[in-house]
Design an enzyme around this catalytic site. Structure first.
Site, mmCIF file in Angstrom:
data_model
loop_
_atom_site.group_PDB
_atom_site.id
_atom_site.type_symbol
_atom_site.label_atom_id
_atom_site.label_comp_id
_atom_site.label_asym_id
_atom_site.label_seq_id
_atom_site.Cartn_x
_atom_site.Cartn_y
_atom_site.Cartn_z
ATOM 1 N N LYS A 299 68.934 3.661 21.895
ATOM 2 C CA LYS A 299 68.079 2.744 22.665
ATOM 3 C C LYS A 299 66.998 2.159 21.754
ATOM 4 O O LYS A 299 66.690 0.965 21.815
ATOM 5 C CB LYS A 299 67.421 3.480 23.844
ATOM 6 N N LYS B 90 75.043 7.360 28.547
ATOM 7 C CA LYS B 90 73.658 7.779 28.826
ATOM 8 C C LYS B 90 73.396 9.282 28.852
ATOM 9 O O LYS B 90 72.337 9.705 29.301
ATOM 10 C CB LYS B 90 73.222 7.177 30.152
ATOM 11 N N ASP C 227 85.472 -4.289 28.272
ATOM 12 C CA ASP C 227 84.479 -3.593 27.467
ATOM 13 C C ASP C 227 83.498 -4.590 26.857
ATOM 14 O O ASP C 227 83.900 -5.671 26.407
ATOM 15 C CB ASP C 227 85.193 -2.822 26.348
ATOM 16 N N ALA D 54 75.374 -1.817 30.472
ATOM 17 C CA ALA D 54 76.529 -1.052 29.980
ATOM 18 C C ALA D 54 76.146 -0.170 28.802
ATOM 19 O O ALA D 54 75.530 -0.628 27.840
ATOM 20 C CB ALA D 54 77.655 -2.004 29.572
ATOM 21 N N ASN E 48 62.235 7.762 35.162
ATOM 22 C CA ASN E 48 63.360 8.571 35.684
ATOM 23 C C ASN E 48 63.872 7.995 37.004
ATOM 24 O O ASN E 48 63.386 8.375 38.077
ATOM 25 C CB ASN E 48 62.932 10.031 35.853
ATOM 26 N N LEU F 4 84.626 0.677 33.574
ATOM 27 C CA LEU F 4 84.930 1.786 34.500
ATOM 28 C C LEU F 4 84.893 3.148 33.817
ATOM 29 O O LEU F 4 85.448 4.112 34.329
ATOM 30 C CB LEU F 4 86.302 1.593 35.180
ATOM 31 N N SER G 165 64.625 2.694 27.771
ATOM 32 C CA SER G 165 64.319 3.980 28.397
ATOM 33 C C SER G 165 62.990 4.515 27.876
ATOM 34 O O SER G 165 62.619 4.267 26.719
ATOM 35 C CB SER G 165 65.433 4.962 28.018
ATOM 36 N N TYR H 204 71.296 9.509 21.705
ATOM 37 C CA TYR H 204 71.159 8.573 22.829
ATOM 38 C C TYR H 204 69.822 7.824 22.715
ATOM 39 O O TYR H 204 69.785 6.588 22.777
ATOM 40 C CB TYR H 204 71.232 9.305 24.178
HETATM 41 P P1 NAD Z 1 75.887 4.459 34.583
HETATM 42 O O1 NAD Z 1 76.709 5.250 33.643
HETATM 43 O O2 NAD Z 1 75.954 4.786 36.022
HETATM 44 O O3 NAD Z 1 76.218 2.900 34.417
HETATM 45 C C1 NAD Z 1 76.649 2.339 33.211
HETATM 46 C C2 NAD Z 1 77.870 1.500 33.506
HETATM 47 O O4 NAD Z 1 78.298 0.886 32.295
HETATM 48 C C3 NAD Z 1 79.037 2.295 34.048
HETATM 49 O O5 NAD Z 1 79.570 1.642 35.181
HETATM 50 C C4 NAD Z 1 80.046 2.316 32.903
HETATM 51 O O6 NAD Z 1 81.380 2.342 33.383
HETATM 52 C C5 NAD Z 1 79.706 1.036 32.188
HETATM 53 N N1 NAD Z 1 79.995 1.015 30.749
HETATM 54 C C6 NAD Z 1 79.713 1.967 29.834
HETATM 55 N N2 NAD Z 1 80.101 1.565 28.617
HETATM 56 C C7 NAD Z 1 80.630 0.317 28.764
HETATM 57 C C8 NAD Z 1 81.192 -0.612 27.867
HETATM 58 N N3 NAD Z 1 81.310 -0.358 26.570
HETATM 59 N N4 NAD Z 1 81.645 -1.785 28.364
HETATM 60 C C9 NAD Z 1 81.543 -2.076 29.694
HETATM 61 N N5 NAD Z 1 81.028 -1.207 30.580
HETATM 62 C C10 NAD Z 1 80.563 -0.039 30.125
HETATM 63 O O7 NAD Z 1 74.389 4.531 34.066
HETATM 64 P P2 NAD Z 1 73.036 4.054 34.771
HETATM 65 O O8 NAD Z 1 72.282 5.267 35.143
HETATM 66 O O9 NAD Z 1 73.318 3.036 35.772
HETATM 67 O O10 NAD Z 1 72.305 3.424 33.516
HETATM 68 C C11 NAD Z 1 72.382 2.041 33.233
HETATM 69 C C12 NAD Z 1 71.662 1.772 31.934
HETATM 70 O O11 NAD Z 1 70.307 2.195 32.053
HETATM 71 C C13 NAD Z 1 72.245 2.511 30.734
HETATM 72 O O12 NAD Z 1 72.181 1.661 29.614
HETATM 73 C C14 NAD Z 1 71.288 3.681 30.556
HETATM 74 O O13 NAD Z 1 71.237 4.125 29.229
HETATM 75 C C15 NAD Z 1 69.977 3.069 30.982
HETATM 76 N N6 NAD Z 1 68.998 4.059 31.471
HETATM 77 C C16 NAD Z 1 69.360 4.912 32.460
HETATM 78 C C17 NAD Z 1 68.446 5.864 32.901
HETATM 79 C C18 NAD Z 1 68.818 6.847 33.969
HETATM 80 O O14 NAD Z 1 68.147 7.879 34.078
HETATM 81 N N7 NAD Z 1 69.854 6.615 34.763
HETATM 82 C C19 NAD Z 1 67.152 5.915 32.338
HETATM 83 C C20 NAD Z 1 66.822 4.995 31.345
HETATM 84 C C21 NAD Z 1 67.762 4.068 30.909
HETATM 85 C C1 WQD Z 2 63.749 16.154 34.439
HETATM 86 C C2 WQD Z 2 63.030 17.499 34.494
HETATM 87 C C3 WQD Z 2 63.996 19.165 33.069
HETATM 88 C C4 WQD Z 2 67.796 19.474 35.196
HETATM 89 C C5 WQD Z 2 66.697 12.258 30.878
HETATM 90 C C6 WQD Z 2 66.938 11.583 29.563
HETATM 91 C C7 WQD Z 2 66.211 10.282 29.498
HETATM 92 C C8 WQD Z 2 66.520 9.409 30.714
HETATM 93 C C9 WQD Z 2 66.432 10.140 32.007
HETATM 94 C C10 WQD Z 2 68.152 7.776 30.174
HETATM 95 C C11 WQD Z 2 62.851 18.147 33.126
HETATM 96 C C12 WQD Z 2 64.124 19.570 34.513
HETATM 97 C C13 WQD Z 2 66.526 19.120 34.807
HETATM 98 C C14 WQD Z 2 68.009 20.793 35.698
HETATM 99 C C15 WQD Z 2 65.678 21.270 35.400
HETATM 100 N N1 WQD Z 2 67.835 8.875 30.694
HETATM 101 N N2 WQD Z 2 65.480 19.995 34.905
HETATM 102 N N3 WQD Z 2 66.928 21.634 35.780
HETATM 103 O O1 WQD Z 2 65.041 14.945 30.689
HETATM 104 O O2 WQD Z 2 63.245 13.517 31.764
HETATM 105 O O3 WQD Z 2 65.317 12.465 31.020
HETATM 106 O O4 WQD Z 2 67.141 11.377 31.921
HETATM 107 O O5 WQD Z 2 67.508 7.070 29.466
HETATM 108 O O6 WQD Z 2 66.588 9.678 28.317
HETATM 109 O O7 WQD Z 2 66.467 12.437 28.528
HETATM 110 O O8 WQD Z 2 65.383 13.932 32.997
HETATM 111 O O9 WQD Z 2 66.373 14.719 35.092
HETATM 112 O O10 WQD Z 2 67.226 15.665 32.915
HETATM 113 O O11 WQD Z 2 64.959 16.303 33.709
HETATM 114 O O12 WQD Z 2 64.740 22.059 35.483
HETATM 115 O O13 WQD Z 2 69.136 21.186 36.042
HETATM 116 O O14 WQD Z 2 63.833 18.403 35.260
HETATM 117 O O15 WQD Z 2 63.723 20.281 32.261
HETATM 118 O O16 WQD Z 2 61.628 18.820 33.138
HETATM 119 P P1 WQD Z 2 64.681 13.814 31.546
HETATM 120 P P2 WQD Z 2 66.088 15.153 33.701
#
Ligand code: NAD
Ligand code: WQD
Length: 339
Positions: free
Chosen positions: A153, A84, A58, A81, A179, A33, A124, A149
């Site tokens: 990964k 991010k 956790d 988990a 994304n 959470l 990612s 971050y």
């Molecule tokens: P999120 O933060 O909404 O979900 C992650 C969940 O994991 C949360 O509910 C959090 O409470 C839980 N959590 C965090 N640390 C924990 C721990 N140590 N033990 C148990 N629970 C834990 O994030 P999301 O956007 O759903 O992302 C999910 C996964 O996908 C993450 O690993 C993130 O890095 C990866 N990811 C996300 C994106 C994105 O843009 N959202 C892009 C690429 C990769």
């Molecule tokens: C997208 C575009 C910004 C916010 C990040 C992480 C990546 C992944 C996804 C987990 C870019 C522009 C953004 C704003 C803007 N997460 N932007 N104004 O940077 O591609 O990726 O999230 O793995 O690891 O780095 O996504 O949504 O932040 O940005 O102009 O307020 O929007 O410059 O061009 P990004 P983002």
């Protein structure tokens, strides 16, 4: 089939749990959470008529994991988990490595102890760093990440690759999301960032609902279609479906399986803003600001491997991503705090 879903009530996890239940797979959720609310469980139950088994805890707690594996016959794990936020990871690298890297290692050890050898890991597109060539295929170079971050990964990918090399009976699937955006079409679950959103789509949604005054567009001098950054936005329901395909098709096959989850199409910040304006029926204010440190100009996925091997591709359009986000945000202006 029971699948342990770590981070299962977070943004991507909750949508995936719904897709799993609809596919006849039972999610067993573990979440601490730290970035989610228990209300998500109610919403999953409303949408599916099933309340998933939930453990608050956790992923670094080996005793808790051992208990879960002893109480359920689990076939696979989906490991969402983790922390991010790119910016936060720069300020708190130790917390990020502990949560994301150590958490994955504790999980893998507990799986091995329980004899569970199938894991799908949330990686990612960030592992590709600044790509020399687009679209980015799974064979493109990885590792030139620009923040803790991204490195966390990349390191977990390396740990799992080495584990597979040593113990080739494992099925390890690395899904590299581009994304993820959007929300369940019901508007009952969606992305609910705490504090100031870091990412584009939730920020635009908060401008549209009146929580922010304007969108700061980070740079309009990139070598892209309109000068703003270009990304491969993918609907979270398509991401969820990608996990079901991975579980079903490679989840039981020993191997190191790596797939991009993207649409294969790059869209600019201003294109996303236009799509959102259409969805919410108003012109959204924005200002051009300097580039954000660490941003790349453009990236989008090659989707052929996932199409060929998983028989999966993204089907939802940019307009659907914007419409579903607006549906969620307008019904829940303060996210789950409204519950
Ligand atoms: P999120 O933060 O909404 O979900 C992650 C969940 O994991 C949360 O509910 C959090 O409470 C839980 N959590 C965090 N640390 C924990 C721990 N140590 N033990 C148990 N629970 C834990 O994030 P999301 O956007 O759903 O992302 C999910 C996964 O996908 C993450 O690993 C993130 O890095 C990866 N990811 C996300 C994106 C994105 O843009 N959202 C892009 C690429 C990769
Ligand atoms: C997208 C575009 C910004 C916010 C990040 C992480 C990546 C992944 C996804 C987990 C870019 C522009 C953004 C704003 C803007 N997460 N932007 N104004 O940077 O591609 O990726 O999230 O793995 O690891 O780095 O996504 O949504 O932040 O940005 O102009 O307020 O929007 O410059 O061009 P990004 P983002």
């Amino acid at each position: 089939m029971k699948v342990l879903v770590t981070g299962g009530i977070g943004y991507i996890g909750s949508h995936t749990c719904i897709a799993m239940i609809e596919a006849g797979i039972e999610p067993i959720i573990l979440d601490n959470l730290s970035n989610s609310k228990l209300a998500v469980l109610d919403r999953i139950e409303t949408l599916t008529s099933i309340r998933p088994v939930f453990y608050q805890g956790d992923v670094r707690d080996q005793d808790k994991l051992d208990l879960i594996f002893s109480e359920h016959e689990i076939s696979s794990v989906i490991h969402f988990a983790g922390l991010k936020s790119v910016g936060e990871s720069v300020a708190k690298p130790l917390e990020y490595f502990d949560n994301n890297v150590n958490g994955s290692l504790v999980l893998a050890r507990s799986m091995r102890k329980a004899g569970v050898k199938s894991i799908v890991f949330s990686s990612s597109a960030t592992v590709y760093g600044d790509p020399k060539v687009v679209p980015i295929s799974e064979n493109s170079p990885t590792g030139a990440t620009t923040n803790p971050y991204g490195r966390s990964k990349y390191i977990v990918e390396q740990c799992f690759s080495d584990l597979f090399a040593a113990e080739p009976l494992w099925s390890i699937t690395l899904l590299r999301y581009f994304n993820p955006v959007g929300a369940h079409p019901s508007g009952l679950i969606g992305e609910d960032p705490q504090g100031m959103p870091n990412n584009l789509m939730p920020f635009i949604a908060q401008v549209a609902v009146g929580r922010r005054d304007f969108l700061a567009v980070f740079g309009d001098d990139y070598d892209t279609v309109d000068g703003t950054g270009v990304r491969d936005y993918i609907h979270v329901m398509d991401v969820a479906a990608g996990h079901i395909a991975a579980l079903k098709i490679v989840g039981e096959k020993a191997g190191l399986h790596i797939y991009n989850l993207g649409t294969g199409q790059g869209r600019s910040v201003l294109e996303m803003l236009d799509a959102f304006s259409l969805a919410c029926g108003k012109t959204l204010p924005y200002q051009i600001l300097p580039r954000r440190a660490g941003d790349i100009a453009q990236c989008w996925a090659s989707t052929e491997k996932a199409q060929q091997e998983l028989d999966w591709h993204a089907t939802r359009t940019l307009n659907e991503m914007a419409a579903d986000t607006w549906n969620w945000q307008s019904k829940n202006p303060q996210g789950y705090s409204d519950c």
